[in-house]
Design a protein around this motif. Structure first.
Motif, PDB file in Angstrom:
ATOM      1  N   ALA A  24      -8.987   2.975   8.800  1.00 54.84           N
ATOM      2  CA  ALA A  24      -7.654   3.241   9.348  1.00 54.84           C
ATOM      3  C   ALA A  24      -7.499   2.708  10.766  1.00 54.84           C
ATOM      4  O   ALA A  24      -7.142   3.436  11.702  1.00 54.84           O
ATOM      5  CB  ALA A  24      -7.344   4.732   9.298  1.00 54.84           C
ATOM      6  N   MET A  25      -7.777   1.431  10.944  1.00 55.76           N
ATOM      7  CA  MET A  25      -7.606   0.784  12.247  1.00 55.76           C
ATOM      8  C   MET A  25      -6.158   0.340  12.404  1.00 55.76           C
ATOM      9  O   MET A  25      -5.596  -0.314  11.529  1.00 55.76           O
ATOM     10  CB  MET A  25      -8.537  -0.426  12.361  1.00 55.76           C
ATOM     11  CG  MET A  25      -8.433  -1.160  13.677  1.00 55.76           C
ATOM     12  SD  MET A  25      -9.651  -2.509  13.781  1.00 55.76           S
ATOM     13  CE  MET A  25      -9.245  -3.193  15.383  1.00 55.76           C
ATOM     14  N   PRO A  26      -5.499   0.686  13.525  1.00 52.44           N
ATOM     15  CA  PRO A  26      -4.106   0.270  13.725  1.00 52.44           C
ATOM     16  C   PRO A  26      -4.004  -1.250  13.824  1.00 52.44           C
ATOM     17  O   PRO A  26      -4.816  -1.902  14.471  1.00 52.44           O
ATOM     18  CB  PRO A  26      -3.721   0.925  15.059  1.00 52.44           C
ATOM     19  CG  PRO A  26      -4.708   2.009  15.260  1.00 52.44           C
ATOM     20  CD  PRO A  26      -5.972   1.539  14.624  1.00 52.44           C
ATOM     21  N   LEU A  27      -2.977  -1.804  13.173  1.00 48.83           N
ATOM     22  CA  LEU A  27      -2.782  -3.248  13.190  1.00 48.83           C
ATOM     23  C   LEU A  27      -1.317  -3.557  12.935  1.00 48.83           C
ATOM     24  O   LEU A  27      -0.703  -2.991  12.029  1.00 48.83           O
ATOM     25  CB  LEU A  27      -3.648  -3.915  12.117  1.00 48.83           C
ATOM     26  CG  LEU A  27      -3.556  -5.439  12.046  1.00 48.83           C
ATOM     27  CD1 LEU A  27      -4.193  -6.068  13.275  1.00 48.83           C
ATOM     28  CD2 LEU A  27      -4.220  -5.966  10.780  1.00 48.83           C
ATOM     29  N   ARG A  28      -0.765  -4.453  13.731  1.00 55.71           N
ATOM     30  CA  ARG A  28       0.618  -4.889  13.523  1.00 55.71           C
ATOM     31  C   ARG A  28       0.608  -6.245  12.826  1.00 55.71           C
ATOM     32  O   ARG A  28       0.026  -7.218  13.314  1.00 55.71           O
ATOM     33  CB  ARG A  28       1.365  -4.974  14.850  1.00 55.71           C
ATOM     34  CG  ARG A  28       2.755  -5.593  14.726  1.00 55.71           C
ATOM     35  CD  ARG A  28       3.613  -5.320  15.930  1.00 55.71           C
ATOM     36  NE  ARG A  28       4.045  -3.922  15.966  1.00 55.71           N
ATOM     37  CZ  ARG A  28       4.931  -3.447  16.836  1.00 55.71           C
ATOM     38  NH1 ARG A  28       5.474  -4.231  17.735  1.00 55.71           N
ATOM     39  NH2 ARG A  28       5.286  -2.175  16.796  1.00 55.71           N
ATOM     40  N   LEU A  29       1.257  -6.292  11.678  1.00 54.22           N
ATOM     41  CA  LEU A  29       1.384  -7.524  10.911  1.00 54.22           C
ATOM     42  C   LEU A  29       2.774  -8.122  11.093  1.00 54.22           C
ATOM     43  O   LEU A  29       3.723  -7.424  11.462  1.00 54.22           O
ATOM     44  CB  LEU A  29       1.131  -7.256   9.424  1.00 54.22           C
ATOM     45  CG  LEU A  29      -0.257  -6.737   9.034  1.00 54.22           C
ATOM     46  CD1 LEU A  29      -0.319  -6.486   7.536  1.00 54.22           C
ATOM     47  CD2 LEU A  29      -1.332  -7.716   9.450  1.00 54.22           C
ATOM     48  N   GLN A  30       2.877  -9.409  10.798  1.00 58.50           N
ATOM     49  CA  GLN A  30       4.156 -10.112  10.900  1.00 58.50           C
ATOM     50  C   GLN A  30       4.549 -10.609   9.516  1.00 58.50           C
ATOM     51  O   GLN A  30       3.809 -11.384   8.897  1.00 58.50           O
ATOM     52  CB  GLN A  30       4.029 -11.291  11.864  1.00 58.50           C
ATOM     53  CG  GLN A  30       5.338 -11.934  12.258  1.00 58.50           C
ATOM     54  CD  GLN A  30       5.989 -11.240  13.441  1.00 58.50           C
ATOM     55  OE1 GLN A  30       5.394 -10.352  14.033  1.00 58.50           O
ATOM     56  NE2 GLN A  30       7.202 -11.620  13.772  1.00 58.50           N
ATOM     57  N   ARG A  31       5.683 -10.129   9.013  1.00 56.49           N
ATOM     58  CA  ARG A  31       6.170 -10.607   7.726  1.00 56.49           C
ATOM     59  C   ARG A  31       6.631 -12.057   7.831  1.00 56.49           C
ATOM     60  O   ARG A  31       6.827 -12.589   8.926  1.00 56.49           O
ATOM     61  CB  ARG A  31       7.338  -9.744   7.249  1.00 56.49           C
ATOM     62  CG  ARG A  31       6.930  -8.415   6.654  1.00 56.49           C
ATOM     63  CD  ARG A  31       8.156  -7.581   6.302  1.00 56.49           C
ATOM     64  NE  ARG A  31       9.160  -8.356   5.544  1.00 56.49           N
ATOM     65  CZ  ARG A  31       9.154  -8.489   4.220  1.00 56.49           C
ATOM     66  NH1 ARG A  31       8.208  -7.877   3.500  1.00 56.49           N
ATOM     67  NH2 ARG A  31      10.070  -9.199   3.619  1.00 56.49           N
ATOM     68  N   ALA A  32       6.792 -12.697   6.697  1.00 62.93           N
ATOM     69  CA  ALA A  32       7.242 -14.086   6.681  1.00 62.93           C
ATOM     70  C   ALA A  32       8.625 -14.240   7.308  1.00 62.93           C
ATOM     71  O   ALA A  32       8.941 -15.292   7.875  1.00 62.93           O
ATOM     72  CB  ALA A  32       7.258 -14.610   5.242  1.00 62.93           C
ATOM     73  N   ASP A  33       9.458 -13.186   7.247  1.00 60.15           N
ATOM     74  CA  ASP A  33      10.796 -13.257   7.847  1.00 60.15           C
ATOM     75  C   ASP A  33      10.793 -12.888   9.329  1.00 60.15           C
ATOM     76  O   ASP A  33      11.844 -12.782   9.953  1.00 60.15           O
ATOM     77  CB  ASP A  33      11.770 -12.348   7.081  1.00 60.15           C
ATOM     78  CG  ASP A  33      11.316 -10.890   7.064  1.00 60.15           C
ATOM     79  OD1 ASP A  33      10.367 -10.541   7.795  1.00 60.15           O
ATOM     80  OD2 ASP A  33      11.905 -10.091   6.308  1.00 60.15           O
TER      81      ASP A  33
END
Length: 214
Positions: A63-72
């Protein structure tokens, strides 16, 4: 939950389920086989490096925090758990990604905890990097000390070696007075060797202690 398998080293995505593809807004053809290090990947280079280091250090992620970026372009706040496994003899990572963006938007306390955890992890990485830098500096100073001592000891040691050969010849020839003179030269060269070693040793210790204090 969204899941994917990534090959360590090249960071190539080897498989991903439908939930992961939906989370990122990509198709299987676009994502599977691509590298997470490529431009346009769902996480930046710093985040990928942090994940890799945490996994290498602990052997697994929970459960490591991570911000992902969607294709949009839309960011999604996630929690990532991961473990290593072998596939066809090559090391891979199985990642489980849980999108918590909606929960964070609704729950202020959860948002605060999520951000605090991320800040703690960032601080821990900075402290670890600083410790590694201090260790590298200490090792560089030790290497420099070793090179300096080796250089400074060469001249008196060569003198000892040379006079020892001459001493042997004079003893064999029965020229006692000359042999005694060569013994004096050998003694002085040995003293220079000892002084150089002690002096550099004290200087090295001071440098290492200073590095540790920093």
């Amino acid at each position: 939950d969204a899941m994917l398998i990534v090959e360590l080293g090249p960071s190539v995505v080897r498989d991903a389920n439908a939930a992961l593809l939906a989370l990122l807004g990509v198709t299987a053809e676009q994502f599977i086989g691509s590298s997470l290090r490529a431009d346009g990947a769902p996480l930046d280079a710093a985040a990928l490096q942090a994940l890799s280091e945490a996994l290498a250090e602990d052997g697994a992620l929970d459960a490591m925090p991570l911000r992902l970026q969607r294709a949009d372009g839309q960011p999604r706040d996630c929690l990532v758990s991961a473990a290593t496994l072998q596939i066809d003899g090559a090391p891979h990572v199985l990642c489980i990604v849980r999108d918590v963006s909606e929960q964070l938007a609704k729950d202020t306390a959860m948002r605060s905890g999520y951000e605090a955890l991320g800040a703690q992890l960032t601080d821990a990485r900075r402290e670890r990097d600083a410790a590694r830098e201090r260790q590298a500096q200490a090792e560089n100073r030790l290497d420099e000390f070793t090179r300096t001592v080796a250089h400074d000891l060469k001249a008196p040691l060569r003198a000892v070696q040379g006079f020892a050969g001459l001493l042997r010849d004079r003893v064999q020839a029965g020229r006692t007075q000359e042999a005694m003179e060569y013994l004096s030269h050998i003694d002085r060269a040995a003293q220079r060797t000892l002084v150089a070693g002690v002096g550099h040793g004290a200087g090295c210790r001071r440098q290492l202690f200073a590095a540790c204090d920093q």
